[in-house]
Design an enzyme around this catalytic site. Structure first.
Site, PDB file in Angstrom:
ATOM      1  N   ASP A   1      -0.526  -4.887  -3.526  1.00  0.00           N
ATOM      2  CA  ASP A   1      -1.902  -4.381  -3.619  1.00  0.00           C
ATOM      3  C   ASP A   1      -2.002  -2.861  -3.628  1.00  0.00           C
ATOM      4  O   ASP A   1      -2.793  -2.272  -2.887  1.00  0.00           O
ATOM      5  CB  ASP A   1      -2.782  -4.965  -2.508  1.00  0.00           C
ATOM      6  CG  ASP A   1      -4.245  -5.039  -2.967  1.00  0.00           C
ATOM      7  OD1 ASP A   1      -4.508  -5.696  -3.987  1.00  0.00           O
ATOM      8  OD2 ASP A   1      -5.115  -4.416  -2.330  1.00  0.00           O
TER       9      ASP A   1
ATOM     10  N   HIS B   1      -6.881  -6.684   0.855  1.00  0.00           N
ATOM     11  CA  HIS B   1      -5.789  -5.723   0.706  1.00  0.00           C
ATOM     12  C   HIS B   1      -4.549  -6.126   1.503  1.00  0.00           C
ATOM     13  O   HIS B   1      -3.425  -5.999   1.020  1.00  0.00           O
ATOM     14  CB  HIS B   1      -6.290  -4.346   1.162  1.00  0.00           C
ATOM     15  CG  HIS B   1      -5.305  -3.240   1.002  1.00  0.00           C
ATOM     16  ND1 HIS B   1      -4.689  -2.940  -0.202  1.00  0.00           N
ATOM     17  CD2 HIS B   1      -4.818  -2.335   1.907  1.00  0.00           C
ATOM     18  CE1 HIS B   1      -3.878  -1.908  -0.039  1.00  0.00           C
ATOM     19  NE2 HIS B   1      -3.928  -1.529   1.221  1.00  0.00           N
TER      20      HIS B   1
ATOM     21  N   SER C   1       0.831  -1.199   0.000  1.00  0.00           N
ATOM     22  CA  SER C   1       0.000   0.000   0.000  1.00  0.00           C
ATOM     23  C   SER C   1       0.873   1.260   0.000  1.00  0.00           C
ATOM     24  O   SER C   1       1.688   1.442  -0.908  1.00  0.00           O
ATOM     25  CB  SER C   1      -0.959  -0.052   1.195  1.00  0.00           C
ATOM     26  OG  SER C   1      -2.070   0.793   1.006  1.00  0.00           O
TER      27      SER C   1
END
Length: 316
Positions: free
Chosen positions: A143, A293, A119
């Site tokens: 992700d 995620h 992220s």
């Protein structure tokens, strides 16, 4: 009963995996402006892998992945998270965070790293790889792409962090997390809360990361504005949106190291986002895991296997 510390959970985690309990120590670096950058060193040898977490998390998000991986590694607390200092300017964007990561690699790594970022950590890792190709042998982005719409993420996470910023006890915070459907089992939630919170001098418990405080302030400001201007858009600003700068594509385009994108089937990166990355970053390898995620917490074994494959390929 001995007092818990940040490493108290590792023996049980290792035993559950049938893995040996590794040597893990906290390391700290004093930066030129007086801030502190902190991290976890796994093993006694120089790290082969360095890992950067996402917004609102900390270096311990990688614990189970690194137990599976079994390689010497460095997991950093990004600025504003974990035991690293908050930024006075709240500038938690990749190109601002990257120089601190560079300082860490220059201090604690003996050679180019397989740099893994989830992220916000993924965008930061790309900025590091673009600016200092000599420090990064492979880039693994988990992700995230610069084109991701963070509003597609679970609404309960944003609502959770937009709530109170301190509590009387950690148990209250665990109960809140579970009530929002976060944290997994009660045991996992208790571990996550312990590792991501601290007790202030006044005895109140607060999140370690700055994002919770920024999200709460933004939500309160939006409520005040709505009260003053009822016709205004009541949607509070998303504290995560600021980290997705368009410069991320520029950074990825400048990365010389091979790039691997790991997307979760139920994560933030859609198939279209992955195709866009393939179009912009020639030769990028895209892998998909059956996770949301936070792949490092939902399927750490699969992510560790993928990282091990990358490390092995890099060594050939």
């Amino acid at each position: 009963m001995p007092e818990l510390d940040e490493f108290s959970f590792l023996p049980a985690q290792a035993a559950a995996l049938g893995a040996p309990v590794p040597t893990v120590s906290r390391v700290d670096l004093s930066l030129a402006d007086g801030r502190r950058l902190s991290g976890l060193r796994w093993g006694d040898a120089p790290p082969a892998v360095t890992l950067l977490h996402g917004a609102g998390l900390n270096a311990h998000t990688w614990d189970t992945t690194l137990l599976h991986l079994g390689l010497p590694a460095l997991a950093l607390d990004l600025p504003g998270h974990g035991d690293s200092s908050w930024r006075d300017d709240a500038a938690y964007v990749a190109r601002v965070l990257a120089p601190d990561v560079v300082s860490a690699l220059q201090t604690w790594a003996a050679g180019p790293q397989v740099l893994v970022g989830h992220s916000l950590g993924g965008l930061t890792a790309a900025a590091v790889a673009a600016s200092r190709p000599d420090l990064v042998s492979r880039l693994v982005v988990v992700d995230i792409t610069p084109g991701v719409d963070p509003s597609a993420g679970p609404a309960q996470i944003r609502a959770f962090f937009a709530g109170p910023t301190d509590w009387a006890t950690r148990d209250e915070l665990v109960e809140r997390a579970l009530s929002f459907g976060l944290g997994g089992s009660p045991e996992a939630a208790a571990r996550g809360v312990f590792l991501n919170s601290r007790v202030r001098e006044d005895g109140r418990v607060e999140w370690k990361h700055h994002f919770a405080h920024l999200a709460a302030a933004a939500a309160n400001a939006a409520q005040d504005d709505t009260a003053a201007h009822p016709a205004a858009d009541p949607t509070p600003p998303d504290a995560v949106r600021a980290v997705l700068a368009s410069t991320g594509w520029d950074d990825l385009a400048q990365v010389e190291a091979p790039v691997t994108l790991v997307r979760g089937e139920r994560g933030f990166v859609t198939a279209a986002d992955a195709d866009e990355l393939r179009r912009r970053v020639l030769g990028a390898d895209v892998r998909t895991l059956s996770t949301g995620h936070n792949a490092q917490e939902e399927d750490p074994a699969a992510l560790a296997a993928l990282v091990r494959e990358v490390v092995t390929d890099t060594a050939l």
